[in-house]
Design a protein around this motif. Structure first.
Motif, PDB file in Angstrom:
ATOM      1  N   ILE A  15       0.821  -1.215   0.000  1.00 60.81           N
ATOM      2  CA  ILE A  15       0.000   0.000   0.000  1.00 60.81           C
ATOM      3  C   ILE A  15       0.853   1.262   0.000  1.00 60.81           C
ATOM      4  O   ILE A  15       0.678   2.142  -0.848  1.00 60.81           O
ATOM      5  CB  ILE A  15      -0.969   0.010   1.202  1.00 60.81           C
ATOM      6  N   GLU A  16       1.774   1.365   0.934  1.00 63.11           N
ATOM      7  CA  GLU A  16       2.558   2.603   1.028  1.00 63.11           C
ATOM      8  C   GLU A  16       3.420   2.815  -0.204  1.00 63.11           C
ATOM      9  O   GLU A  16       3.499   3.932  -0.735  1.00 63.11           O
ATOM     10  CB  GLU A  16       3.422   2.559   2.294  1.00 63.11           C
ATOM     11  N   GLU A  17       4.051   1.751  -0.679  1.00 62.83           N
ATOM     12  CA  GLU A  17       4.901   1.886  -1.866  1.00 62.83           C
ATOM     13  C   GLU A  17       4.082   2.293  -3.074  1.00 62.83           C
ATOM     14  O   GLU A  17       4.489   3.172  -3.855  1.00 62.83           O
ATOM     15  CB  GLU A  17       5.625   0.566  -2.139  1.00 62.83           C
ATOM     16  N   CYS A  18       2.919   1.678  -3.243  1.00 66.67           N
ATOM     17  CA  CYS A  18       2.096   1.989  -4.417  1.00 66.67           C
ATOM     18  C   CYS A  18       1.456   3.367  -4.314  1.00 66.67           C
ATOM     19  O   CYS A  18       1.223   4.029  -5.344  1.00 66.67           O
ATOM     20  CB  CYS A  18       1.027   0.920  -4.617  1.00 66.67           C
ATOM     21  N   ALA A  60       2.972   5.928  -3.047  1.00 71.18           N
ATOM     22  CA  ALA A  60       4.055   6.812  -3.489  1.00 71.18           C
ATOM     23  C   ALA A  60       4.248   6.724  -4.999  1.00 71.18           C
ATOM     24  O   ALA A  60       4.446   7.747  -5.681  1.00 71.18           O
ATOM     25  CB  ALA A  60       5.346   6.443  -2.762  1.00 71.18           C
ATOM     26  N   LEU A  61       4.186   5.516  -5.555  1.00 70.40           N
ATOM     27  CA  LEU A  61       4.316   5.356  -7.004  1.00 70.40           C
ATOM     28  C   LEU A  61       3.166   6.030  -7.736  1.00 70.40           C
ATOM     29  O   LEU A  61       3.352   6.599  -8.818  1.00 70.40           O
ATOM     30  CB  LEU A  61       4.362   3.868  -7.354  1.00 70.40           C
ATOM     31  N   ARG A  62       1.978   5.958  -7.146  1.00 67.67           N
ATOM     32  CA  ARG A  62       0.823   6.626  -7.763  1.00 67.67           C
ATOM     33  C   ARG A  62       1.070   8.134  -7.883  1.00 67.67           C
ATOM     34  O   ARG A  62       0.775   8.735  -8.925  1.00 67.67           O
ATOM     35  CB  ARG A  62      -0.420   6.354  -6.919  1.00 67.67           C
ATOM     36  N   ALA A  63       1.626   8.739  -6.819  1.00 63.76           N
ATOM     37  CA  ALA A  63       1.919  10.173  -6.867  1.00 63.76           C
ATOM     38  C   ALA A  63       2.961  10.483  -7.941  1.00 63.76           C
ATOM     39  O   ALA A  63       2.840  11.473  -8.689  1.00 63.76           O
ATOM     40  CB  ALA A  63       2.395  10.641  -5.503  1.00 63.76           C
ATOM     41  N   GLN A  64       3.999   9.648  -8.031  1.00 63.26           N
ATOM     42  CA  GLN A  64       5.022   9.842  -9.068  1.00 63.26           C
ATOM     43  C   GLN A  64       4.438   9.673 -10.464  1.00 63.26           C
ATOM     44  O   GLN A  64       4.775  10.412 -11.402  1.00 63.26           O
ATOM     45  CB  GLN A  64       6.158   8.850  -8.842  1.00 63.26           C
ATOM     46  N   ALA A  65       3.561   8.643 -10.594  1.00 60.82           N
ATOM     47  CA  ALA A  65       2.949   8.389 -11.904  1.00 60.82           C
ATOM     48  C   ALA A  65       2.069   9.553 -12.328  1.00 60.82           C
ATOM     49  O   ALA A  65       2.066   9.949 -13.511  1.00 60.82           O
ATOM     50  CB  ALA A  65       2.137   7.099 -11.852  1.00 60.82           C
ATOM     51  N   GLU A  66       1.341  10.131 -11.387  1.00 56.80           N
ATOM     52  CA  GLU A  66       0.486  11.271 -11.738  1.00 56.80           C
ATOM     53  C   GLU A  66       1.327  12.470 -12.175  1.00 56.80           C
ATOM     54  O   GLU A  66       0.987  13.184 -13.122  1.00 56.80           O
ATOM     55  CB  GLU A  66      -0.400  11.650 -10.555  1.00 56.80           C
ATOM     56  N   ALA A  67       2.459  12.652 -11.503  1.00 52.49           N
ATOM     57  CA  ALA A  67       3.347  13.761 -11.868  1.00 52.49           C
ATOM     58  C   ALA A  67       3.989  13.540 -13.239  1.00 52.49           C
ATOM     59  O   ALA A  67       4.420  14.506 -13.892  1.00 52.49           O
ATOM     60  CB  ALA A  67       4.433  13.926 -10.805  1.00 52.49           C
ATOM     61  N   SER A  68       4.045  12.286 -13.684  1.00 49.72           N
ATOM     62  CA  SER A  68       4.705  11.971 -14.960  1.00 49.72           C
ATOM     63  C   SER A  68       3.815  12.202 -16.172  1.00 49.72           C
ATOM     64  O   SER A  68       4.298  12.140 -17.312  1.00 49.72           O
ATOM     65  CB  SER A  68       5.144  10.496 -14.961  1.00 49.72           C
ATOM     66  N   ILE A  69       2.529  12.437 -15.986  1.00 49.86           N
ATOM     67  CA  ILE A  69       1.583  12.448 -17.110  1.00 49.86           C
ATOM     68  C   ILE A  69       1.909  13.567 -18.091  1.00 49.86           C
ATOM     69  O   ILE A  69       1.996  14.751 -17.736  1.00 49.86           O
ATOM     70  CB  ILE A  69       0.134  12.602 -16.592  1.00 49.86           C
ATOM     71  N   GLN A  70       2.119  13.158 -19.321  1.00 47.04           N
ATOM     72  CA  GLN A  70       2.311  14.086 -20.435  1.00 47.04           C
ATOM     73  C   GLN A  70       1.687  13.475 -21.673  1.00 47.04           C
ATOM     74  O   GLN A  70       1.745  12.255 -21.883  1.00 47.04           O
ATOM     75  CB  GLN A  70       3.808  14.344 -20.707  1.00 47.04           C
ATOM     76  N   ASP A  71       1.063  14.317 -22.487  1.00 44.25           N
ATOM     77  CA  ASP A  71       0.447  13.850 -23.736  1.00 44.25           C
ATOM     78  C   ASP A  71      -0.491  12.665 -23.493  1.00 44.25           C
ATOM     79  O   ASP A  71      -0.490  11.679 -24.235  1.00 44.25           O
ATOM     80  CB  ASP A  71       1.527  13.446 -24.756  1.00 44.25           C
ATOM     81  N   ASP A  72      -1.289  12.765 -22.428  1.00 47.84           N
ATOM     82  CA  ASP A  72      -2.302  11.755 -22.107  1.00 47.84           C
ATOM     83  C   ASP A  72      -1.686  10.395 -21.765  1.00 47.84           C
ATOM     84  O   ASP A  72      -2.336   9.362 -21.876  1.00 47.84           O
ATOM     85  CB  ASP A  72      -3.291  11.607 -23.268  1.00 47.84           C
ATOM     86  N   THR A  73      -0.409  10.389 -21.339  1.00 45.99           N
ATOM     87  CA  THR A  73       0.297   9.139 -21.072  1.00 45.99           C
ATOM     88  C   THR A  73       0.912   9.140 -19.681  1.00 45.99           C
ATOM     89  O   THR A  73       1.570  10.110 -19.283  1.00 45.99           O
ATOM     90  CB  THR A  73       1.407   8.917 -22.118  1.00 45.99           C
TER      91      THR A  73
END
Length: 462
Positions: free
Chosen positions: A283-286, A288-301
């Motif tokens: 849970i905690e790791e994911c 944190a990864l979710r926050a990083q993944a959201e910050a990575s969004i570019q061009d709908d990806t």
């Protein structure tokens, strides 16, 4: 991660659910509940694998009565894990099960209301209120039995078995699913019965996540804080079932929602436990990864970079980390990359396929056949795993086609509502076939049913 939602504690036998307790993991037996030896053996396998609650279907009072024998046998062998009775259609069965089990699950869609017919019925306000009174007349005596015997209750709403009454007023909507639950919760609170756990399940991850979020909001508005059980029902088997479960359950766990979970796989029930354990442990790791993944969004990806000790863990971690982002349509494409030096680098060619599987589980893009298959229980009267394998082998190349493979009628027609075809157990050795919600062939001998389904699909595709 987000602060875990603060819920009240419900006592189920010797364990607590909610409050400050850890997230509990559970599964459900698949053998006939009248088979004491089989139930005891399967329960032991679930418990030995780490299951903290074991559920059994109780179709009638005979099965409910046999829970006494199952419980006694397990306790005699040193197994004190709480047992849960699963009741549909016959409310009196819940009264009996409450005498012998630590928890009883009732389904608001068929506890008092008749089975779903998919007919649009009209109710005046007076008629609707009268139906609600019927619920109270049946539910209050049951709650009194539970109080006397210290039995907890799970109010388990399934998207696939909403009553025609709820459908007439709210339609097939998250609001209707939540109201189906709240009707029962309000009676529990009025009667000062608090040992309650809530579940809202669907095979569609978007429906499941959206509805549980709405339930939490609605309960907060009415100052209710009951613990929540999470699960994606009829998730399937193999990697598809694991990914679908991780998308739906994981989306909520990373938001701090959830006090107990079940990963529903069309496999032996003890196989569900290690998958559920991984989700809880990540849970905690994911989050944190979710926050990083959201910050990575570019061009709908979304670009997700991660690693794991094995392929299954990587699948679960990826699906859990981006599930909510995809369900909320923050992006519609997904690129998964491995950390530099990963020992899974030899599998990097499979990352694109994994991305597609997660996108399909989140209902973003369909790139292969979709299977909605239940995990089976004591109501299942045919070899579910063998049948799934046969149907998959014959239909795996039909991209975008949705096929429901269901053990019985409890959730079958409802959970298959958005499926193109359905294969549903109708009785011992008998199968009914569906096109969407319509039953097109009834009581086909099991040995002929798979070929009949394939013939139906072939004729339509011509």
């Amino acid at each position: 991660m987000s602060i875990r939602r603060i819920s009240s504690e419900t006592r189920v036998g010797g364990i607590g659910i909610g409050g400050a307790n850890p997230i509990r993991i559970q599964s459900m037996a698949t053998v006939d509940t009248n088979d004491t030896e089989g139930c005891v053996a399967q329960a032991k396998r679930i418990i030995d694998a780490g299951g903290e609650l074991v559920r059994f279907t109780t179709q009638g009072t005979r099965e409910a009565e046999n829970m006494k024998n199952i419980s006694a046998r397990l306790k005699a062998d040193g197994y004190e894990t709480p047992l849960v009775a699963d009741v549909h259609f016959t409310a009196h069965t819940a009264d009996v099960a409450a005498l012998y089990c630590e928890k009883v699950r009732i389904n608001p869609g068929n506890y008092v209301d008749p089975g779903r017919t998919f007919k649009h019925l009209e109710y005046t306000d007076e008629e609707y209120a009268a139906e609600l009174q019927k619920i109270g007349h049946q539910l209050v005596p049951f709650l009194n039995i539970c109080k006397e015997h210290h039995t907890a209750v799970r109010i388990g709403v399934n998207h696939g078995s909403l009553s025609d009454r709820i459908m007439s007023r709210y339609g097939d909507t998250p609001e209707g699913i939540v109201e189906s639950c709240m009707e029962f919760l309000r009676i529990c609170r009025r009667e000062n019965f608090n040992d309650v756990v809530i579940s809202i399940k669907a095979s569609n991850t978007v429906v499941m996540v959206t509805t549980v979020r709405l339930l939490v909001k609605t309960m907060d508005q009415e100052d209710m804080h009951y613990p929540l059980h999470l699960g994606v029902t009829e998730a399937g088997e193999g990697e598809d079932g694991r990914i679908k479960s991780a998308v739906g359950i994981g989306a909520l766990l990373t938001e701090g929602i959830g006090d107990t979970i079940r990963v529903s796989l069309s496999e032996e029930p003890e196989c569900e436990i290690p998958v559920a354990r991984k989700l809880v442990d990540m849970i905690e790791e994911c989050a944190a990864l979710r926050a990083q993944a959201e910050a990575s969004i570019q061009d709908d990806t979304i670009t997700l970079t991660l690693d794991a000790p094995d392929w299954e863990t990587l699948q679960l971690k990826a699906a859990m980390s981006v599930g909510a982002l995809l369900i909320d349509h923050k992006a519609h494409q997904l690129v998964i990359r491995l950390n530099s030096g990963s020992k899974l680098s030899t599998l990097s060619s499979q990352l694109s396929t994994l991305s597609d599987a997660i996108l399909q589980a989140a209902r973003i893009k369909f790139t292969k056949t979709e299977y909605i298959s239940c995990p089976g229980c004591g109501r299942t009267l045919y070899n579910l795993q063998e049948t799934i394998a046969k149907i998959k082998a014959a239909t795996k190349d039909l991209v975008g086609l949705k096929i429901g493979i269901m053990g019985c009628i409890v959730n079958g027609p409802g959970e298959m509502a958005d499926a193109d075809y359905g294969y549903v157990g109708a009785g011992r050795g008998k199968i009914s076939l569906y096109k969407a919600k319509e039953c097109v062939e009834k009581n086909i001998p099991e040995e002929e049913a798979v070929e009949k389904l394939l013939e139906l699909i072939r004729n339509d595709r011509k």
